[in-house]
Design a protein around this motif. Structure first.
Motif, PDB file in Angstrom:
ATOM      1  N   GLY A 139       0.828  -1.215   0.000  1.00 19.06           N
ATOM      2  CA  GLY A 139       0.000   0.000   0.000  1.00 19.06           C
ATOM      3  C   GLY A 139       0.856   1.255   0.000  1.00 19.06           C
ATOM      4  N   ALA A 140       1.945   1.220   0.761  1.00 18.91           N
ATOM      5  CA  ALA A 140       2.853   2.388   0.798  1.00 18.91           C
ATOM      6  C   ALA A 140       3.477   2.597  -0.581  1.00 18.91           C
ATOM      7  CB  ALA A 140       3.942   2.172   1.853  1.00 18.91           C
ATOM      8  N   ALA A 141       3.822   1.487  -1.233  1.00 17.24           N
ATOM      9  CA  ALA A 141       4.406   1.592  -2.581  1.00 17.24           C
ATOM     10  C   ALA A 141       3.364   2.125  -3.567  1.00 17.24           C
ATOM     11  CB  ALA A 141       4.916   0.218  -3.035  1.00 17.24           C
ATOM     12  N   PHE A 142       2.132   1.705  -3.390  1.00 14.79           N
ATOM     13  CA  PHE A 142       1.043   2.196  -4.250  1.00 14.79           C
ATOM     14  C   PHE A 142       0.903   3.714  -4.086  1.00 14.79           C
ATOM     15  CE2 PHE A 142      -3.504   3.257  -4.747  1.00 14.79           C
ATOM     16  CZ  PHE A 142      -3.694   2.862  -6.064  1.00 14.79           C
ATOM     17  N   ALA A 143       0.910   4.160  -2.818  1.00  8.56           N
ATOM     18  CA  ALA A 143       0.801   5.606  -2.549  1.00  8.56           C
ATOM     19  C   ALA A 143       1.982   6.356  -3.159  1.00  8.56           C
ATOM     20  CB  ALA A 143       0.740   5.842  -1.037  1.00  8.56           C
ATOM     21  N   ALA A 144       3.179   5.803  -3.006  1.00  4.91           N
ATOM     22  CA  ALA A 144       4.379   6.466  -3.545  1.00  4.91           C
ATOM     23  C   ALA A 144       4.253   6.623  -5.056  1.00  4.91           C
ATOM     24  CB  ALA A 144       5.628   5.662  -3.185  1.00  4.91           C
ATOM     25  N   LYS A 145       3.741   5.586  -5.695  1.00  2.63           N
ATOM     26  CA  LYS A 145       3.597   5.649  -7.159  1.00  2.63           C
ATOM     27  C   LYS A 145       2.556   6.705  -7.549  1.00  2.63           C
ATOM     28  CE  LYS A 145       3.429   3.166 -11.317  1.00  2.63           C
ATOM     29  NZ  LYS A 145       4.223   2.226 -12.009  1.00  2.63           N
ATOM     30  N   ARG A 146       1.429   6.696  -6.854  1.00  2.00           N
ATOM     31  CA  ARG A 146       0.363   7.659  -7.161  1.00  2.00           C
ATOM     32  C   ARG A 146       0.826   9.089  -6.934  1.00  2.00           C
ATOM     33  NH1 ARG A 146      -4.840   6.008  -9.190  1.00  2.00           N
ATOM     34  NH2 ARG A 146      -5.650   7.868  -8.183  1.00  2.00           N
ATOM     35  N   GLY A 182       8.772   9.191  -5.702  1.00  2.48           N
ATOM     36  CA  GLY A 182      10.016   8.439  -5.891  1.00  2.48           C
ATOM     37  C   GLY A 182      10.391   7.523  -4.734  1.00  2.48           C
ATOM     38  N   ARG A 183       9.515   7.374  -3.765  1.00  2.00           N
ATOM     39  CA  ARG A 183       9.859   6.521  -2.635  1.00  2.00           C
ATOM     40  C   ARG A 183       9.710   5.036  -2.986  1.00  2.00           C
ATOM     41  NH1 ARG A 183       6.885   9.453   2.503  1.00  2.00           N
ATOM     42  NH2 ARG A 183       8.021  11.412   2.360  1.00  2.00           N
TER      43      ARG A 183
END
Ligand SMILES: Cc1ncc(C[n+]2csc(CCOP(=O)(O)OP(=O)(O)O)c2C)c(N)n1
Length: 334
Positions: free
Chosen positions: A138-145, A149-150
């Motif tokens: 979910g954190a990666a999804f948020a970073a992508k949205r 760049g996280r």
């Protein structure tokens, strides 16, 4: 040891490289000595509950976190002290949390298995095996949205391979090319059972089934871990999607601090072999000496400094106050 006279002047890149590997050594030693103190607190009955020590596995957390930015995310496990420290948590507040003190990361209400530190991107340890796979994804999804760049690193033990949610999130992560790296720390045992008795097929085969970039690394070799992590982080940041890393490692102590008699599930010779032949701190220390990056005295000094730091942190935590009674119903989720 390197002296001004024994070696020609080294360039900036070389100095940075040397500093990086000395820092990696120091970080591994800090984790080892932190865990020594945890065991001591448990043995002296100063710590409520149990803790799962990370000793022996230090090169995995350090090799990976050295490849991350401070604002990158990690999620951790019940064996999480090493992840927290490698990502930048303060030992003072960690010990305070372990002792149930208000200065702790969760105001003393979480303990060893619930340390989170948003300031260093640590979204939390998790007492549920495989419990953080959705959080990291979910954190990666948020970073992508958000396009910030996280990258998110999801640490878990090989025992979590039995959790179905891992396969749900790996599927979505690959479909949506999320910047998440699943790090399976294979320390051979799910509690008291060898993983070969619980895990059909291969570990990497699970990620390969989703078309996820999957690779194995010697988890006792901090430089090897860092090298592969640097590559996987770079591709995740560039938008090339998730990766799966199997880091082969070993935990020196019992499953938790109270697991003293272990011979019914693993031999003393096996433990001894890992401790003498495969110790990540010794292996990296020997490399530092060989490269002339440090002398014996330098390494001893780093140990002594880390010991002083950890002893002071324990003192701080012991002296720190407990939360007041009026906080008993605060920060509680039902
Ligand atoms: C969902 C769930 N099932 C069972 C447990 C009990 N449990 C705690 S740790 C553990 C084994 C974990 O093994 P692994 O994931 O390989 O991590 P390691 O302890 O080896 O680091 C189990 C079964 C749990 N905490 N959560």
């Amino acid at each position: 040891m390197t002296t001004a006279t024994s070696k020609p002047e080294v360039g900036g890149a070389e100095v940075a490289e040397k500093d990086k590997w000395l820092r990696a050594y120091r970080q591994m030693v800090r984790i080892r000595l932190f865990e020594e103190q945890v065991n001591e607190l448990y043995t002296r009955a100063l710590m409520p509950g149990l803790a799962h020590l990370y000793s022996g596995e230090e090169a995995v957390a350090v090799g990976i976190c050295e490849a991350l930015r401070i604002d990158d995310y990690i999620t951790s496990t019940h064996r999480g002290h090493g992840h927290c420290l490698a990502k930048g948590a303060s030992p003072d507040r960690m010990f305070a949390e372990l002792l149930g003190k208000e200065a702790g990361y969760c105001r003393g209400k979480g303990g060893s298995m619930h340390i989170a530190d948003p300031a260093t991107g640590n979204l939390g340890a998790n007492a549920i095996v495989g419990g953080s796979v959705g959080i990291a994804t979910g954190a990666a999804f948020a970073a992508k949205r958000l396009g910030n760049g996280r990258v998110a690193v999801c640490f878990f033990g090989e025992g979590a391979l039995g959790q179905g949610s891992l396969y749900e999130v790996m599927n979505l992560a690959q479909l949506w090319k999320l910047p998440v790296i699943y790090v399976c720390e294979n320390n051979l045992y799910n509690e008291y059972t060898h993983y070969s008795e619980t895990t059909a097929g291969t570990i990497l085969g699970r990620a390969v089934a989703f078309g996820i970039e999957a690779t194995t690394v010697d988890g006792q070799d901090v430089r090897a871990v860092n090298e592969v992590a640097t590559r996987l982080v770079k591709r995740a940041r560039a938008g090339d999607g998730p990766a799966f890393l199997q880091a082969d490692t070993y935990r020196y102590s019992g499953h938790h601090v109270g697991d003293i008699n272990r011979e019914y599930y693993r031999s003393k010779q096996e433990e001894q072999h890992w401790k003498t032949e495969r110790d990540p701190i010794k292996l990296h220390g020997n490399w530092l000496l060989k490269q002339d990056h440090a002398g014996e005295g330098d390494l001893e000094r780093l140990f002594a400094e880390a010991r002083t730091e950890m002893e002071a942190a324990v003192k701080f935590a012991i002296a720190a106050p407990y939360p007041s009674v009026d906080q008993v119903d605060q920060d509680i989720y039902a």
